[in-house]
Design an enzyme around this catalytic site. Structure first.
Site, PDB file in Angstrom:
ATOM      1  N   VAL A  58      40.160   9.422  36.638  1.00 60.02           N
ATOM      2  CA  VAL A  58      38.934   9.625  35.850  1.00 60.02           C
ATOM      3  C   VAL A  58      37.753   8.801  36.345  1.00 60.02           C
ATOM      4  O   VAL A  58      36.639   8.978  35.853  1.00 60.02           O
ATOM      5  CB  VAL A  58      39.141   9.343  34.335  1.00 60.02           C
ATOM      6  N   TYR A 144      39.897  -4.917  29.234  1.00 59.74           N
ATOM      7  CA  TYR A 144      40.295  -3.836  28.325  1.00 59.74           C
ATOM      8  C   TYR A 144      39.366  -3.793  27.106  1.00 59.74           C
ATOM      9  O   TYR A 144      38.776  -2.758  26.802  1.00 59.74           O
ATOM     10  CB  TYR A 144      41.745  -4.072  27.907  1.00 59.74           C
ATOM     11  N   GLN A 161      21.359  10.441  22.121  1.00 53.27           N
ATOM     12  CA  GLN A 161      20.348  10.834  23.107  1.00 53.27           C
ATOM     13  C   GLN A 161      20.490  12.289  23.536  1.00 53.27           C
ATOM     14  O   GLN A 161      19.511  12.962  23.776  1.00 53.27           O
ATOM     15  CB  GLN A 161      20.534   9.943  24.338  1.00 53.27           C
TER      16      GLN A 161
HETATM   17  P1  NAD Z   1      49.848   4.716  28.578  1.00 55.51           P
HETATM   18  O1  NAD Z   1      49.640   3.631  29.556  1.00 55.51           O
HETATM   19  O2  NAD Z   1      51.232   5.200  28.334  1.00 55.51           O
HETATM   20  O3  NAD Z   1      48.948   5.978  28.921  1.00 55.51           O
HETATM   21  C1  NAD Z   1      47.752   5.915  29.630  1.00 55.51           C
HETATM   22  C2  NAD Z   1      47.716   7.103  30.598  1.00 55.51           C
HETATM   23  O4  NAD Z   1      46.476   7.078  31.320  1.00 55.51           O
HETATM   24  C3  NAD Z   1      48.825   7.046  31.654  1.00 55.51           C
HETATM   25  O5  NAD Z   1      49.425   8.307  31.798  1.00 55.51           O
HETATM   26  C4  NAD Z   1      48.100   6.625  32.930  1.00 55.51           C
HETATM   27  O6  NAD Z   1      48.743   7.063  34.107  1.00 55.51           O
HETATM   28  C5  NAD Z   1      46.746   7.282  32.698  1.00 55.51           C
HETATM   29  N1  NAD Z   1      45.668   6.647  33.461  1.00 55.51           N
HETATM   30  C6  NAD Z   1      45.392   5.312  33.576  1.00 55.51           C
HETATM   31  N2  NAD Z   1      44.324   5.128  34.368  1.00 55.51           N
HETATM   32  C7  NAD Z   1      43.893   6.358  34.766  1.00 55.51           C
HETATM   33  C8  NAD Z   1      42.845   6.816  35.594  1.00 55.51           C
HETATM   34  N3  NAD Z   1      41.999   5.967  36.188  1.00 55.51           N
HETATM   35  N4  NAD Z   1      42.718   8.158  35.794  1.00 55.51           N
HETATM   36  C9  NAD Z   1      43.575   9.027  35.214  1.00 55.51           C
HETATM   37  N5  NAD Z   1      44.601   8.647  34.410  1.00 55.51           N
HETATM   38  C10 NAD Z   1      44.753   7.325  34.199  1.00 55.51           C
HETATM   39  O7  NAD Z   1      49.200   4.185  27.208  1.00 55.51           O
HETATM   40  P2  NAD Z   1      49.174   4.838  25.752  1.00 55.51           P
HETATM   41  O8  NAD Z   1      49.825   3.868  24.842  1.00 55.51           O
HETATM   42  O9  NAD Z   1      49.644   6.241  25.781  1.00 55.51           O
HETATM   43  O10 NAD Z   1      47.615   4.797  25.448  1.00 55.51           O
HETATM   44  C11 NAD Z   1      46.804   5.959  25.569  1.00 55.51           C
HETATM   45  C12 NAD Z   1      45.389   5.634  25.136  1.00 55.51           C
HETATM   46  O11 NAD Z   1      45.367   5.147  23.800  1.00 55.51           O
HETATM   47  C13 NAD Z   1      44.739   4.538  26.002  1.00 55.51           C
HETATM   48  O12 NAD Z   1      43.388   4.861  26.209  1.00 55.51           O
HETATM   49  C14 NAD Z   1      44.848   3.300  25.135  1.00 55.51           C
HETATM   50  O13 NAD Z   1      43.825   2.385  25.406  1.00 55.51           O
HETATM   51  C15 NAD Z   1      44.743   3.888  23.731  1.00 55.51           C
HETATM   52  N6  NAD Z   1      45.403   3.011  22.754  1.00 55.51           N
HETATM   53  C16 NAD Z   1      46.766   2.961  22.669  1.00 55.51           C
HETATM   54  C17 NAD Z   1      47.366   2.092  21.746  1.00 55.51           C
HETATM   55  C18 NAD Z   1      48.858   2.026  21.581  1.00 55.51           C
HETATM   56  O14 NAD Z   1      49.321   1.240  20.762  1.00 55.51           O
HETATM   57  N7  NAD Z   1      49.666   2.798  22.255  1.00 55.51           N
HETATM   58  C19 NAD Z   1      46.575   1.273  20.941  1.00 55.51           C
HETATM   59  C20 NAD Z   1      45.195   1.330  21.094  1.00 55.51           C
HETATM   60  C21 NAD Z   1      44.607   2.220  21.989  1.00 55.51           C
END
Ligand code: NAD
Ligand code: UDP
Length: 314
Positions: A58, A144, A161
């Site tokens: 991304v 983060y 905007q």
């Molecule tokens: P995860 O690490 O399992 O999933 C993240 C996904 O994003 C992975 O599949 C990874 O390969 C992909 N990714 C990372 N960098 C990327 C890039 N540059 N381009 C394309 N893909 C990329 O984590 P998760 O727990 O499934 O979290 C998903 C989202 O929810 C995240 O944005 C995280 O910040 C947010 N979130 C999760 C939690 C939680 O408790 N699980 C809490 C708060 C926020």
């Protein structure tokens, strides 16, 4: 039928979301660079004609014609997001910028997976959406926390905007099947340690608190937020307000796994938040949403998943 892009779709939450969206009759494009995600998580969806998998990062532009975008791409576990901190900032900030550009061009609605980490080490408890947080801008968690805060800023600015239809959800600690074995967060660490009879590693004295939400509840809330008809853009907290200390959590895992593991204490990582609990009154009022799965039910399903995974991996 809507065409929906899920970035980070091969990750823990993303794969549950893709499956739910397909089951509801949508076409899904799952975009992932597989940094922390895995093909195993979405292998069962590959046969579905309405599912498309794209390997893409991304931090680079991406073009498609879509109706909705769920932007989840970003490592979520502290060891993984700290592994390459600069990349984490780029993923959050450039990632959401490109996705907002795409949403603007397609007139799509975009939902940003934000986090309770925008509250940092909160001085207000439980955390409400109008609290601005207590975040260290230069610490080891900042890549983060500040990346996600800047992503929220961009979401709001594109909305003000450029009239982009935006939604922000602030996700609190979520757990469930399909978390990676090497994820490094507390739920997977404790369950795997307990199942393998290894020491359970509590960081600090275990008095810090977290509130754990089961993944199906979270996915429910995300979909409700995306489709709400009041044009409620958030931010809105999504999490389970049932709060416990990390020591209580370790004891619960030992009980549910019938494990002989001992608890050991390790140094507390820097800037580890002391207390965390969502106030979900806004989600209840605006979305009619609240979590339904209690911790024991959710943990039993998660333990079953890790038990199978460990046996498969030998
Ligand atoms: P995860 O690490 O399992 O999933 C993240 C996904 O994003 C992975 O599949 C990874 O390969 C992909 N990714 C990372 N960098 C990327 C890039 N540059 N381009 C394309 N893909 C990329 O984590 P998760 O727990 O499934 O979290 C998903 C989202 O929810 C995240 O944005 C995280 O910040 C947010 N979130 C999760 C939690 C939680 O408790 N699980 C809490 C708060 C926020
Ligand atoms: N933690 C722990 N042992 C572990 C992993 C994490 O005691 O093996 C603690 C961590 O210090 C934090 C809490 O559990 O206080 C939740 O950590 P996690 O990494 O799951 O997520 P966070 O909420 O800190 O982002």
């Amino acid at each position: 039928m809507k065409r929906i892009l899920v970035t980070g779709g091969a990750g823990f939450i993303g794969c549950h979301l893709c499956e739910r969206l397909l089951n509801e009759g949508n076409e899904v494009i799952c975009l992932d660079n597989f940094f922390t995600g895995s093909k195993d998580n979405i292998r069962h969806l590959l046969q579905n004609n309405h599912f498309e998998l794209v390997r893409h990062d991304v931090t680079k532009e991406y073009y498609a014609e879509v109706d909705q975008i769920y932007n989840l791409a970003c490592p979520a576990s502290p060891p993984h997001y700290q592994y390459n901190a600069i990349k984490t900032v780029k993923t959050s900030v450039l990632g959401v910028m490109y996705m907002l550009g795409l949403a603007k061009r397609c007139n799509a609605t975009i939902l940003q997976a934000s986090t309770s980490e925008v509250y940092g080490d909160p001085k207000v408890h439980p955390q409400k959406e109008d609290y601005w947080g207590n975040v260290n801008p230069i610490g080891v968690r900042s890549c983060y926390d500040e990346g996600k805060r800047c992503a929220e800023t961009l979401m709001m600015d594109y909305h003000r905007q450029n009239s982009v239809n935006t939604r922000i959800v602030r996700i609190f600690n979520t757990y469930g099947p399909n978390m990676a074995v090497n994820d490094g967060r507390v739920v997977s660490n404790f369950i795997i340690q307990a199942l393998q009879g290894k020491d359970i590693t509590i960081y600090g004295d275990g008095s810090q608190t977290r509130s754990f939400c089961y993944v199906s509840d979270l996915v429910d809330g995300m979909i409700k937020m995306m489709n709400n008809s009041d044009n409620f853009i958030g931010p809105v907290n999504l999490g389970n307000p049932s709060e416990r200390t990390i020591l209580e959590f370790a004891e619960l895992i030992i009980k549910l796994t019938n494990s002989n593991s001992k608890i050991v204490y390790k140094p507390l990582p820097k800037d580890d938040p002391v207390r965390r609990k969502p106030d979900i009154s806004l989600a209840k009022e605006k979305l009619g949403w609240q979590p339904l799965v209690d911790i024991e039910t959710g943990l039993r399903k998660t333990i079953e998943y890790f038990d199978k995974k460990i046996r498969e991996n030998g």
